[in-house]
Design an enzyme around this catalytic site. Sequence first.
Site, PDB file in Angstrom:
ATOM      1  N   GLN A 119       0.829  -1.212   0.000  1.00 61.38           N
ATOM      2  CA  GLN A 119       0.000   0.000   0.000  1.00 61.38           C
ATOM      3  C   GLN A 119       0.862   1.260   0.000  1.00 61.38           C
ATOM      4  O   GLN A 119       0.586   2.223   0.719  1.00 61.38           O
ATOM      5  CB  GLN A 119      -0.966  -0.025   1.189  1.00 61.38           C
ATOM      6  CG  GLN A 119      -2.096  -1.021   1.018  1.00 61.38           C
ATOM      7  CD  GLN A 119      -2.944  -0.732  -0.233  1.00 61.38           C
ATOM      8  OE1 GLN A 119      -3.076   0.400  -0.677  1.00 61.38           O
ATOM      9  NE2 GLN A 119      -3.517  -1.785  -0.795  1.00 61.38           N
ATOM     10  N   SER A 120       1.887   1.266  -0.847  1.00 63.63           N
ATOM     11  CA  SER A 120       2.777   2.418  -0.907  1.00 63.63           C
ATOM     12  C   SER A 120       2.175   3.535  -1.761  1.00 63.63           C
ATOM     13  O   SER A 120       1.906   3.337  -2.954  1.00 63.63           O
ATOM     14  CB  SER A 120       4.119   1.987  -1.500  1.00 63.63           C
ATOM     15  OG  SER A 120       4.869   3.112  -1.891  1.00 63.63           O
TER      16      SER A 120
END
Length: 342
Positions: A76-77
Amino acid sequence: MPSLDQLPRERFCHLPTPLQRLPRISRHLGGPDLWIKRDDCTGLGLGGNKTRKLEYLIADALRHGATRVITAGPLQSNHCRQTAAAAAAAGLECELVIDDRLDDADHAYRTNGNILLDRLFHAILRVVPGGTDAETALEEAARELRDQGGVPYRIPVGASAPLGAAGYANASLEIHAQAQALGLRFDGIVHATGSGGTQAGLLAGHALLRSSTRIHGIDILGPAAAVQANVHALAQQTLHLLGHRDDLIQPEDVHVHGDFIGAGFGKPSARTLQAIDLLARQEAILLDPVHTGKAFDGLLGLVERGVFTKGQNILFLHTGGQASLFAYAGLWSQQEVGYRSP
Ligand SMILES: *Cc1c(COP(=O)(O)O)cnc(C)c1O
């Protein structure tokens, strides 16, 4: 040495981003006047702070004749998502080394939010097991591409190179101009700090402006001492890149608060969720559980401790991250949907 406006730059951001009052929450708290700088609205691919940095890094990649940018981050960057978007907009390929570090991650975390957008931007995903050394994996990806005749350009984690931080030196100048137009002087600036490029760039910009406004980085990565040392080094490198003496920034100018991180990176505390809830309810502005929720909790904590007081003007720099709300939906899934009296 190039000055800031001579550095090669692509244009991805909608600038200037808005700088707004937060009237309802200021009244609710009864303390300082709160303002917000909307870098969640930088525009490209749902926005966020990495896009300002990528304007310089993608320009550098194009100058080097790169065919593909390569970078790394967790599933979830926000950084990976904005890099994938910027690469698509610049006509470059993008490869993401994705560190799959959470064993207990649910379906939403694995498929929704940033990772969904990475796929839509057509990034090549190289998913590696949690704990894999990112440097080694990035080097391997670059070598494989060179063997195929491609030209890789590596972007560091968080785009926190001096060239990336230049984007936030610029943001400092933008905030200064907006404050002047409003006849305001900020007594403090608060934002989430992790890989350090945002805070380093802001500090470099303040050094150029000779501004004494204190910048409070709220640590979301940990440990705070390491983040602080990294921000200081990067701020000095950024000043050097811009042709200025690097001793304009001393270690004591770098303020990093380590006590709002909860149980660690990516793990929101009850206070983080309360901060998200408060800003959504009072101002209809969305924060995220990994970065900005903790940063806003930090701002609330500094008001509670009397660091910020009535009569002051305090600016919250919103660095983005809302795309991950949908990946962290599980945090709120225990709450029932239904009628509730107001
Ligand atoms: C990356 C990120 C940060 C931290 O910025 P750094 O420049 O890495 O310190 C803060 N907020 C959000 C939403 C981010 O994605």
